[in-house]
Design an enzyme around this catalytic site. Sequence first.
Site, mmCIF file in Angstrom:
data_model
loop_
_atom_site.group_PDB
_atom_site.id
_atom_site.type_symbol
_atom_site.label_atom_id
_atom_site.label_comp_id
_atom_site.label_asym_id
_atom_site.label_seq_id
_atom_site.Cartn_x
_atom_site.Cartn_y
_atom_site.Cartn_z
ATOM 1 N N HIS A 61 0.910 -1.156 0.000
ATOM 2 C CA HIS A 61 0.000 0.000 0.000
ATOM 3 C C HIS A 61 0.945 1.201 0.000
ATOM 4 O O HIS A 61 1.486 1.560 1.055
ATOM 5 C CB HIS A 61 -0.882 0.033 1.240
ATOM 6 C CG HIS A 61 -1.593 -1.258 1.524
ATOM 7 N ND1 HIS A 61 -2.696 -1.674 0.822
ATOM 8 C CD2 HIS A 61 -1.341 -2.226 2.436
ATOM 9 C CE1 HIS A 61 -3.108 -2.836 1.290
ATOM 10 N NE2 HIS A 61 -2.301 -3.206 2.269
ATOM 11 N N HIS A 210 -10.921 -6.562 -0.324
ATOM 12 C CA HIS A 210 -10.130 -6.035 0.786
ATOM 13 C C HIS A 210 -10.000 -7.064 1.897
ATOM 14 O O HIS A 210 -8.912 -7.361 2.361
ATOM 15 C CB HIS A 210 -10.705 -4.722 1.341
ATOM 16 C CG HIS A 210 -9.880 -4.213 2.479
ATOM 17 N ND1 HIS A 210 -10.087 -4.624 3.773
ATOM 18 C CD2 HIS A 210 -8.803 -3.390 2.519
ATOM 19 C CE1 HIS A 210 -9.170 -4.061 4.564
ATOM 20 N NE2 HIS A 210 -8.386 -3.310 3.813
ATOM 21 N N HIS A 274 -1.283 -12.343 4.348
ATOM 22 C CA HIS A 274 -1.086 -12.538 5.789
ATOM 23 C C HIS A 274 -1.357 -13.990 6.193
ATOM 24 O O HIS A 274 -0.472 -14.658 6.678
ATOM 25 C CB HIS A 274 -1.914 -11.573 6.657
ATOM 26 C CG HIS A 274 -1.629 -10.141 6.383
ATOM 27 N ND1 HIS A 274 -0.367 -9.611 6.484
ATOM 28 C CD2 HIS A 274 -2.434 -9.116 5.967
ATOM 29 C CE1 HIS A 274 -0.397 -8.324 6.171
ATOM 30 N NE2 HIS A 274 -1.637 -8.000 5.842
ATOM 31 N N ASP A 325 4.055 -4.558 2.400
ATOM 32 C CA ASP A 325 2.765 -4.139 2.934
ATOM 33 C C ASP A 325 2.745 -2.686 3.412
ATOM 34 O O ASP A 325 2.583 -1.773 2.614
ATOM 35 C CB ASP A 325 2.350 -5.118 4.047
ATOM 36 C CG ASP A 325 0.919 -4.928 4.530
ATOM 37 O OD1 ASP A 325 0.194 -4.113 3.951
ATOM 38 O OD2 ASP A 325 0.508 -5.609 5.495
HETATM 39 ZN ZN LIG Z 1 -2.247 -4.980 3.279
#
Ligand SMILES: [Zn+2]
Length: 454
Positions: A61, A210, A274, A325
């Site tokens: 991101h 998401h 993750h 990330d």
């Molecule tokens: Zn993320």
Amino acid sequence: VVAASFHCELAWLGGEAPARDVLVEADDGVIVAVTPDAPAPSGATRFAGLVLPGLANAHSHAFHRALRSRTQTGPGTFWTWRDDMYRLAATLDPESYHRLARATFAEMVLAGVTCVGEFHYLHHAPGGVRYRDPNELGAAMIAAASEAGLRITLLDTCYLGAGIDPDGGLRPVEGTQLRFSDGSVDAWIARVEALLADVESNVRVGAAIHSVRAVAPTSMSAVADWAETYDRMLHAHVSEQPAENEQCHHAFSRSPLGLLADVGVLGERFTAVHATHMTEHDVTLLATSRSSVCMCPTTERDLADGIAPTARFRDAGVPMCLGSDSHAVIDLFEEARAVELDERLASGVRGTHRVMDLLVAATSAGHSALGWRGAGRIAVGAPADLVAVDLRSPRTAGVPADDALAAVVYVATAGDVTDVVVNGRHVVCDRRHCNLDVAAELDTSIRAVWDAAS
Ligand SMILES: [Zn+2]
């Protein structure tokens, strides 16, 4: 693009030890010959040290880079960190975000990253107001990557809700989250289809959900159908925090991954990001569906997420890739070794992940998860993306050639990357980005977004 040749003192060609004196020849940005034990022809660019294929940062991101050092200290949890992240997201506009993303991507390039998967969910202006081009921020990410000199897979993210109600409904987005939401999955599809129209050779568009916190099951299914129809990669945050598992169990009597499986999201095109709080059944679902996982250990430790069961992923044959990330640091070597070192802390056992498997995670597996199959290898037919790592730095000096792979995975840092080639062209020479003053760009762009916040 003219033909180019690179002579590498050592190069990793996929085996357990590096090859010596490797001549890599490229034409039109693609590798056309790889010859070990070759003399260096005149005109070849010579790389000392170990040359790796381009690294893939499979989960980014870009705007989170502005949070670095501002959010690392003090008490809190993932959820209080998220409030800080929302405050930052509220300030960004297309111009400020373009400049910040370009600087962040350029930092990645300096670290040897030649392909980024940008998990892009900041779509709209404050209040959810559409820009004149509804893809203005996505286009800014693509332009930023192009100017920084790396490939991008823009994982355009469907984000429609703010959490799961006990009855399985989604709570409406509010505040900064309005900038993330298209309002409906149909509106998400319409916007992403417009984005597909003009992409260049170094750009791919993929899809993302998401998380189960932000998209209802019927909409997840619609996103998966869309990805299937257009043959696009599909990513989702999965089980980063125990609270997500609890909400999902309460509403749907299954784990987040179990819910994603039920609505048809899993499969070869899917990457679970993750995958921290997984059941045995979750791991089996990943393996049988041939889904991948993306580990982001430096972020996971920074956000107190937990340690993913990577030994079980290995045993089940689930492909692993890596992402920085939130960009607490941008260093794929650190991400790679953290997969093994975190496993040691969790299990009390050393040597679960072989060095070459960690390098696969950082290179070819990441490219595959981003839709660049065959990339991330020094092999005929692959894009000519090369990363030279110094073996005579204060960190790496003294390592015998046969142990160069271990040196890179266990001790090298992003600062040991000396040269980076993308599509046969130099983008980093002697530790400097060819087009951008990266530190100055980061400084200017990060100051600008926080000035806008105050
Ligand atoms: Zn993320």
